[in-house]
Design a protein around this motif. Structure first.
Motif, PDB file in Angstrom:
ATOM      1  N   UNK A 152      25.515  30.168   0.742  1.00 23.24           N
ATOM      2  CA  UNK A 152      25.855  28.802   1.159  1.00 23.24           C
ATOM      3  C   UNK A 152      27.212  28.791   1.882  1.00 23.24           C
ATOM      4  N   UNK A 153      28.162  29.568   1.336  1.00 20.52           N
ATOM      5  CA  UNK A 153      29.465  29.692   1.991  1.00 20.52           C
ATOM      6  C   UNK A 153      29.310  30.297   3.388  1.00 20.52           C
ATOM      7  N   UNK A 154      28.390  31.241   3.520  1.00 18.94           N
ATOM      8  CA  UNK A 154      28.192  31.898   4.825  1.00 18.94           C
ATOM      9  C   UNK A 154      27.642  30.916   5.854  1.00 18.94           C
ATOM     10  N   UNK A 155      26.858  29.912   5.414  1.00 18.96           N
ATOM     11  CA  UNK A 155      26.360  28.888   6.353  1.00 18.96           C
ATOM     12  C   UNK A 155      27.549  28.166   7.004  1.00 18.96           C
ATOM     13  N   UNK A 156      28.499  27.793   6.151  1.00 23.55           N
ATOM     14  CA  UNK A 156      29.664  27.060   6.651  1.00 23.55           C
ATOM     15  C   UNK A 156      30.432  27.908   7.654  1.00 23.55           C
ATOM     16  N   UNK A 157      30.569  29.204   7.347  1.00 22.88           N
ATOM     17  CA  UNK A 157      31.306  30.076   8.256  1.00 22.88           C
ATOM     18  C   UNK A 157      30.590  30.222   9.592  1.00 22.88           C
ATOM     19  N   UNK A 158      29.273  30.426   9.547  1.00 18.50           N
ATOM     20  CA  UNK A 158      28.516  30.561  10.801  1.00 18.50           C
ATOM     21  C   UNK A 158      28.630  29.278  11.627  1.00 18.50           C
ATOM     22  N   UNK A 159      28.545  28.132  10.947  1.00 16.74           N
ATOM     23  CA  UNK A 159      28.678  26.850  11.652  1.00 16.74           C
ATOM     24  C   UNK A 159      30.062  26.734  12.289  1.00 16.74           C
ATOM     25  N   UNK A 160      31.088  27.175  11.564  1.00 12.61           N
ATOM     26  CA  UNK A 160      32.455  27.157  12.080  1.00 12.61           C
ATOM     27  C   UNK A 160      32.569  28.008  13.357  1.00 12.61           C
ATOM     28  N   UNK A 161      31.994  29.220  13.333  1.00  7.69           N
ATOM     29  CA  UNK A 161      32.043  30.097  14.509  1.00  7.69           C
ATOM     30  C   UNK A 161      31.318  29.442  15.686  1.00  7.69           C
ATOM     31  N   UNK A 162      30.160  28.840  15.393  1.00  9.50           N
ATOM     32  CA  UNK A 162      29.376  28.207  16.461  1.00  9.50           C
ATOM     33  C   UNK A 162      30.175  27.080  17.128  1.00  9.50           C
TER      34      UNK A 162
END
Lengths: 152, 152, 152
Positions: free
Chosen positions: B16-26
């Motif tokens: 779930x934390x990784x979703x937030x990070x990927x969204x941040x990069x995008x």
């Protein structure tokens, strides 16, 4: 039916093998960057570098589709056909990568084979999921009958 | 052994934390496209834009490998080491991304650390799957013994 | 709580549908390469080709995030909202792809919708995982209560 590790162990084994293959492809790009002096973030370079780079990108692009279809086929149909097709896909991808590195034309025969394995994995997972719904509706699983004929 | 939510809850939390990070990069790429006036489908632009774009592409490329190896390690070995390594991978990727945005050289130290975490996740998942097969053959699980020493 | 196939069957059905969509996007790039005479490993070509190529790359880039967030939401919250949002995401991606092929501006409305579906899937999976930990701490699951209101 509860999921257990035993019903996905071969799919897991092929997944672990796929990690090593992806790592191998990633290394080839790092070596090619050094060899042909193409520093990040540049992606353009001599055709020799671009072939290595495109081969890696193509393998990585299809990796989620490969993993998801192999696991769906393994869980909803049976792990033996799923892991055999998955293993053949990895072999084809290895030949594709090293063929592409040599010449763009050499990428095609293994690419067609890998695509055929991926289509089969998608077909098996579709069959497994459709059969899962159908068997509840009609009380008879065609997939289980077929697997039974093969002794699975 | 049946899979339960409790045995993968920490791996799920890191996912779930990784979703937030990927969204941040995008988001960073979307901002960079506006800032440096690089309209899709163009990918080429000033080096400042290309570094943001390459950082995002690299993080997204390795995301399936990260997820698959963390989950395989979490399911076949133990969720605690898998989720700790997964969390450290996410931290390293964050530093990699923002280092790369500043200067191409600054991407390297966190990239090496992230690669080490990924290698460890692949090694743990390999150990877990091999031990799963071996423990059935020899009736003794080395992984369970090691986990027991660590109180897991 | 043990995982069973019945609790993820709809998420699996949408996953199978997503295979067909990804395959469809991949075919469009192959056709576009032939039509606009852009041989691999080249990626640059007329804008018509680059729009097809970028549309496919964008869909493939977000595919792991889509699959992971839909499955996490399906397993840790409930498969019905997860599979409905997942299905809407696939519809939006289809419109995005064919809009982008026509003109770069036409990609935006379906892209915003797809992004909203992805954000909802990430939010649902976060809610599911947080509720999983909280419900053990306080002995009460808010998610289960909400699902109960909706008859799930």
């Amino acid at each position: 039916m509860a999921l257990t590790l035993d019903t996905v162990e071969w799919v897991a084994a092929v997944t672990v093998l796929s990690f090593l293959e992806q790592a191998h492809f990633a290394w080839q790009v790092i070596y090619a960057r050094r060899r042909y002096h193409v520093s990040p973030p540049r992606m353009a370079g001599p055709p020799e570098f671009e072939r290595v780079s495109r081969a890696q990108i193509n393998c990585f692009e299809y990796y989620p589709l490969f993993l998801a279809s192999m696991w769906a086929a393994g869980v909803f149909l049976h792990q033996v056909p799923a892991s055999v097709l998955g293993f053949l896909y990895l072999v084809a991808r290895y030949k594709y990568f090293h063929g592409y590195v040599e010449a763009a034309e050499k990428r095609l025969p293994p690419l067609y084979f890998a695509a055929a394995m991926l289509r089969l994995l998608c077909a098996l997972s579709t069959a497994g999921v459709v059969d899962h719904f159908l068997s509840r509706a009609i009380g008879y699983s065609l997939v289980q009958s077929v697997l039974h004929v093969f002794g699975l």
